[in-house]
Design a protein around this motif. Structure first.
Motif, PDB file in Angstrom:
ATOM      1  N   PRO A   1     -11.300 -12.974  67.215  1.00 40.23           N
ATOM      2  CA  PRO A   1     -10.466 -13.672  66.207  1.00 40.23           C
ATOM      3  C   PRO A   1     -10.566 -12.255  64.789  1.00 40.23           C
ATOM      4  CG  PRO A   1     -12.575 -14.502  66.677  1.00 40.23           C
ATOM      5  CD  PRO A   1     -12.076 -13.924  67.630  1.00 40.23           C
ATOM      6  N   PRO A   2      -9.987 -12.451  64.110  1.00 41.17           N
ATOM      7  CA  PRO A   2      -9.522 -11.424  62.647  1.00 41.17           C
ATOM      8  C   PRO A   2     -10.820 -10.840  62.090  1.00 41.17           C
ATOM      9  CG  PRO A   2      -8.261 -13.588  62.718  1.00 41.17           C
ATOM     10  CD  PRO A   2      -8.718 -14.013  64.201  1.00 41.17           C
ATOM     11  N   VAL A   3     -10.759  -9.777  62.198  1.00 43.86           N
ATOM     12  CA  VAL A   3     -12.006  -9.506  60.634  1.00 43.86           C
ATOM     13  C   VAL A   3     -10.651  -8.689  59.684  1.00 43.86           C
ATOM     14  CG1 VAL A   3     -13.275  -7.855  60.173  1.00 43.86           C
ATOM     15  CG2 VAL A   3     -13.387  -9.220  62.886  1.00 43.86           C
ATOM     16  N   ILE A   4     -11.266  -9.121  58.525  1.00 42.25           N
ATOM     17  CA  ILE A   4     -10.846  -9.120  57.107  1.00 42.25           C
ATOM     18  C   ILE A   4     -10.521  -8.033  56.412  1.00 42.25           C
ATOM     19  CG2 ILE A   4      -8.677  -9.135  55.031  1.00 42.25           C
ATOM     20  CD1 ILE A   4      -8.338 -11.953  57.006  1.00 42.25           C
TER      21      ILE A   4
ATOM     22  N   PHE B   1     -14.104 -10.187  56.053  1.00 40.11           N
ATOM     23  CA  PHE B   1     -14.070 -11.914  56.127  1.00 40.11           C
ATOM     24  C   PHE B   1     -14.324 -12.036  57.575  1.00 40.11           C
ATOM     25  CE2 PHE B   1     -13.288 -10.339  52.190  1.00 40.11           C
ATOM     26  CZ  PHE B   1     -13.241 -11.523  51.239  1.00 40.11           C
ATOM     27  N   PHE B   2     -14.957 -13.005  58.230  1.00 38.76           N
ATOM     28  CA  PHE B   2     -14.110 -13.271  60.350  1.00 38.76           C
ATOM     29  C   PHE B   2     -15.409 -15.077  59.552  1.00 38.76           C
ATOM     30  CE2 PHE B   2     -18.784 -12.298  57.904  1.00 38.76           C
ATOM     31  CZ  PHE B   2     -19.914 -13.136  58.597  1.00 38.76           C
ATOM     32  N   VAL B   3     -14.883 -15.050  61.335  1.00 40.54           N
ATOM     33  CA  VAL B   3     -15.348 -16.025  61.757  1.00 40.54           C
ATOM     34  C   VAL B   3     -17.258 -15.692  62.906  1.00 40.54           C
ATOM     35  CG1 VAL B   3     -13.595 -17.018  61.406  1.00 40.54           C
ATOM     36  CG2 VAL B   3     -13.492 -16.431  63.568  1.00 40.54           C
TER      37      VAL B   3
ATOM     38  N   ILE C   1     -16.003  -0.164  64.214  1.00 44.52           N
ATOM     39  CA  ILE C   1     -15.452   1.607  63.917  1.00 44.52           C
ATOM     40  C   ILE C   1     -14.008   1.722  63.012  1.00 44.52           C
ATOM     41  CG2 ILE C   1     -15.262   4.450  63.638  1.00 44.52           C
ATOM     42  CD1 ILE C   1     -18.469   3.484  65.594  1.00 44.52           C
ATOM     43  N   ALA C   2     -13.556   1.500  64.097  1.00 42.18           N
ATOM     44  CA  ALA C   2     -11.711   0.914  64.192  1.00 42.18           C
ATOM     45  C   ALA C   2     -11.987   0.824  62.805  1.00 42.18           C
ATOM     46  CB  ALA C   2     -11.473   0.211  64.910  1.00 42.18           C
ATOM     47  N   THR C   3     -12.253  -0.759  62.158  1.00 41.45           N
ATOM     48  CA  THR C   3     -11.851  -1.491  61.234  1.00 41.45           C
ATOM     49  C   THR C   3     -12.465  -1.082  59.893  1.00 41.45           C
ATOM     50  OG1 THR C   3     -11.876  -3.555  61.926  1.00 41.45           O
ATOM     51  CG2 THR C   3     -12.188  -3.456  60.100  1.00 41.45           C
ATOM     52  N   ILE C   4     -14.126  -0.451  59.889  1.00 38.00           N
ATOM     53  CA  ILE C   4     -14.020   0.452  58.467  1.00 38.00           C
ATOM     54  C   ILE C   4     -13.637   1.404  58.359  1.00 38.00           C
ATOM     55  CG2 ILE C   4     -16.001   1.928  58.150  1.00 38.00           C
ATOM     56  CD1 ILE C   4     -17.904   0.019  60.198  1.00 38.00           C
TER      57      ILE C   4
ATOM     58  N   LEU D   1      -9.953  -4.316  66.170  1.00 35.87           N
ATOM     59  CA  LEU D   1      -9.849  -6.163  65.739  1.00 35.87           C
ATOM     60  C   LEU D   1      -8.541  -6.069  65.001  1.00 35.87           C
ATOM     61  CD1 LEU D   1     -13.202  -6.181  64.854  1.00 35.87           C
ATOM     62  CD2 LEU D   1     -12.141  -6.696  66.691  1.00 35.87           C
ATOM     63  N   VAL D   2      -8.108  -7.247  65.135  1.00 40.64           N
ATOM     64  CA  VAL D   2      -6.607  -7.336  64.592  1.00 40.64           C
ATOM     65  C   VAL D   2      -6.708  -8.074  62.992  1.00 40.64           C
ATOM     66  CG1 VAL D   2      -6.435  -9.750  65.302  1.00 40.64           C
ATOM     67  CG2 VAL D   2      -4.278  -8.649  64.543  1.00 40.64           C
TER      68      VAL D   2
END
Length: 325
Positions: free
Chosen positions: A168-171, A229-231, A244-247, A110-111
């Motif tokens: 969509p991005p997840v920050i 933060f997400f949509v 998991i990649a984001t975490i 996720l970008v």
């Protein structure tokens, strides 16, 4: 106002050989890691932390804990405003790619992740302090974050974004050290235990103007919750490996940036108040200059004021009324 901005995207691999580009935002934390005499060791250790954490969370069909690796690309976004020929650096974010060593598959992550922008630095490091100079109490300008929100939403709706990214991005950011978080009964197999804050933070309100909502989760074997933060639907719109990649990426960076919170030697309890003054924590083997990060944020904010805010204020103010909420 979406049609008032056009965007161009460049990607640069973040690996052991990474050198910050000349026009990179110097306040980006990954650029901070890639300077100084320990730059290559810093980068190597940070990347190993990410891989190890990914395999720790993705344990199924992974008996040796080495099935996956994470590759990171820095996504730099330049923005051109209608009527101007100058492309302005606007946003930098990270994009992970998951490499499955068993099957050879490459899976998009996720970008988002680590999020930086010139206008955000201007808002928090220049405009907000100036607004509160000489005031008896703290306050926020009525339109605080609106321009930044317009730029971000225009970027996510742009052809350039859709051409590069599927979702969509997840920050993912640190929790606020000025709020108290209470553990809930809700849990997720990857995101972990959900926490809720006692009140909304200024960062939450700022990101809401970007079209993003927030939830707080403490992943398995973590010591503090992260802010996501997400949509859309965070728990159902994304796969386990994407999450998991984001975490793994952001938990590793937060252990480096804020070890007092994310590398603490005790786990967040039912009621949790983060503190950067906490003394019982461990340091990673990565050198990070937090003072430089704060100082450069002001410099980058002033750059945004001179090259974006002031010259284009009239045009942007007029165009902002056309943006769909």
């Amino acid at each position: 106002m979406t049609e008032s901005f056009t965007f161009a995207i460049k990607e640069l691999r973040f690996d052991e050989t990474y050198t910050p580009a000349d026009n990179t935002r110097l306040t980006t934390n990954f650029a901070n890691l890639a300077r100084g005499e320990h730059r290559q060791e810093n980068l190597s250790n940070a990347l190993k932390m990410i891989d190890n954490r990914f395999n720790d969370l993705a344990r199924w069909d992974n008996p040796r804990g080495d099935r996956y690796a994470v590759e990171l690309d820095i996504v730099s976004v330049e923005m051109t405003v209608e009527g101007s020929k100058e492309a302005l650096p606007a946003i930098e974010i990270l994009k992970p790619t998951i490499v499955d060593r068993k099957t050879g598959a490459r899976i998009d992550g996720l970008v988002g992740n680590n999020f930086s922008s010139y206008v955000r630095d201007y808002d928090f490091s220049v405009r907000l302090p100036e607004h509160n100079t000489g005031r008896a109490g703290f306050s926020v300008p009525d339109d605080f974050g609106e321009l930044h929100g317009q730029i971000f939403k225009s970027f996510v709706a742009s052809d350039a974004f859709r051409a590069h990214f599927r979702k969509p991005p997840v920050i993912c950011l640190s929790v606020s050290d000025s709020k108290t978080y209470r553990r809930t009964a809700n849990s997720h197999p990857v995101l972990g235990i959900e926490y809720e804050p006692n009140e909304s933070s200024l960062t939450e309100q700022y990101f809401k103007k970007m079209g993003l909502q927030v939830r707080y989760f403490m992943p398995p074997r973590s010591v503090a919750p992260l802010a996501f933060f997400f949509v859309g639907d965070l728990l159902n719109d994304y796969s386990n490996l994407e999450l998991i990649a984001t975490i793994s990426t952001m938990e590793a960076f937060q252990k480096i940036y804020r070890p007092e919170i994310y590398n603490a030697n005790s786990v967040a309890g039912e009621s949790y108040r983060p503190s950067l003054k906490h003394q019982d924590y461990s340091l990673t083997r990565v050198t990070y200059d937090r003072d430089e990060r704060s100082r450069l944020a002001v410099e980058q904010g002033k750059y945004a004021e001179e090259h974006l805010i002031k010259p284009l204020r009239a045009f942007l103010d007029e165009g902002s009324t056309k943006l769909a909420v």
